[in-house]
Design a protein around this motif. Sequence first.
Motif, PDB file in Angstrom:
ATOM      1  N   PRO A  28       0.841  -1.200   0.000  1.00  0.00           N
ATOM      2  CA  PRO A  28       0.000   0.000   0.000  1.00  0.00           C
ATOM      3  C   PRO A  28       0.879   1.255   0.000  1.00  0.00           C
ATOM      4  N   SER A  29       0.423   2.273  -0.657  1.00  0.00           N
ATOM      5  CA  SER A  29       1.166   3.531  -0.718  1.00  0.00           C
ATOM      6  C   SER A  29       1.274   4.152   0.668  1.00  0.00           C
ATOM      7  N   ALA A  30       2.419   4.749   0.948  1.00  0.00           N
ATOM      8  CA  ALA A  30       2.641   5.377   2.255  1.00  0.00           C
ATOM      9  C   ALA A  30       1.671   6.528   2.502  1.00  0.00           C
ATOM     10  N   HIS A  38      -6.943   7.679  18.419  1.00  0.00           N
ATOM     11  CA  HIS A  38      -5.875   7.879  19.399  1.00  0.00           C
ATOM     12  C   HIS A  38      -6.223   7.317  20.771  1.00  0.00           C
ATOM     13  N   THR A  39      -7.486   7.069  21.042  1.00  0.00           N
ATOM     14  CA  THR A  39      -7.877   6.476  22.323  1.00  0.00           C
ATOM     15  C   THR A  39      -7.592   4.975  22.335  1.00  0.00           C
ATOM     16  N   LEU A  40      -7.978   4.293  21.261  1.00  0.00           N
ATOM     17  CA  LEU A  40      -7.808   2.842  21.182  1.00  0.00           C
ATOM     18  C   LEU A  40      -6.474   2.429  20.556  1.00  0.00           C
ATOM     19  N   HIS A  41      -5.737   3.384  19.988  1.00  0.00           N
ATOM     20  CA  HIS A  41      -4.455   3.139  19.325  1.00  0.00           C
ATOM     21  C   HIS A  41      -4.608   2.141  18.176  1.00  0.00           C
ATOM     22  N   VAL A  42      -5.608   2.388  17.322  1.00  0.00           N
ATOM     23  CA  VAL A  42      -5.856   1.561  16.150  1.00  0.00           C
ATOM     24  C   VAL A  42      -6.046   2.470  14.939  1.00  0.00           C
ATOM     25  N   THR A  62      -2.068   9.474   7.242  1.00  0.00           N
ATOM     26  CA  THR A  62      -1.592   8.575   6.195  1.00  0.00           C
ATOM     27  C   THR A  62      -1.283   7.202   6.779  1.00  0.00           C
ATOM     28  N   TYR A  63      -1.217   6.214   5.904  1.00  0.00           N
ATOM     29  CA  TYR A  63      -0.882   4.853   6.318  1.00  0.00           C
ATOM     30  C   TYR A  63       0.509   4.822   6.957  1.00  0.00           C
ATOM     31  N   ASN A  67       1.503   3.637  10.879  1.00  0.00           N
ATOM     32  CA  ASN A  67       2.524   2.639  11.188  1.00  0.00           C
ATOM     33  C   ASN A  67       3.627   3.210  12.071  1.00  0.00           C
ATOM     34  N   GLU A  68       3.990   4.471  11.845  1.00  0.00           N
ATOM     35  CA  GLU A  68       5.007   5.107  12.693  1.00  0.00           C
ATOM     36  C   GLU A  68       4.522   5.241  14.132  1.00  0.00           C
TER      37      GLU A  68
END
Length: 95
Positions: A28-30, A38-42, A62-63, A67-68
């Motif tokens: 997948p493109s970055a 941000h609450t569930l970290h998903v 962004t994707y 991931n970062e």
Amino acid sequence: MKKGTWIFISLAGILLIIGFTLPITVHPSADTRTIVDHTLHVYSAPECFDQADLTNNLEETTYQNANELEYESESSCTDEVFVSEKKPLLIAIFN
């Protein structure tokens, strides 16, 4: 026809055949649009957002950023959207 023309046509044909048979992995493109919670970290793919059980602490990013942040995928739907695929080289280039 000249000998040089036949060589050019032969090389072009060989390259075309290689381009349609040589598989590469396409990730997948970055900069693919992604929604993070941000609450569930998903993170969730926009296509899966309606089915996702997320809080209201959301951000569109962004994707690569998701991931970062080391966030996990929200569901199997998101995993399917962001899956890496094997495609022929020429299809991957023009896709």
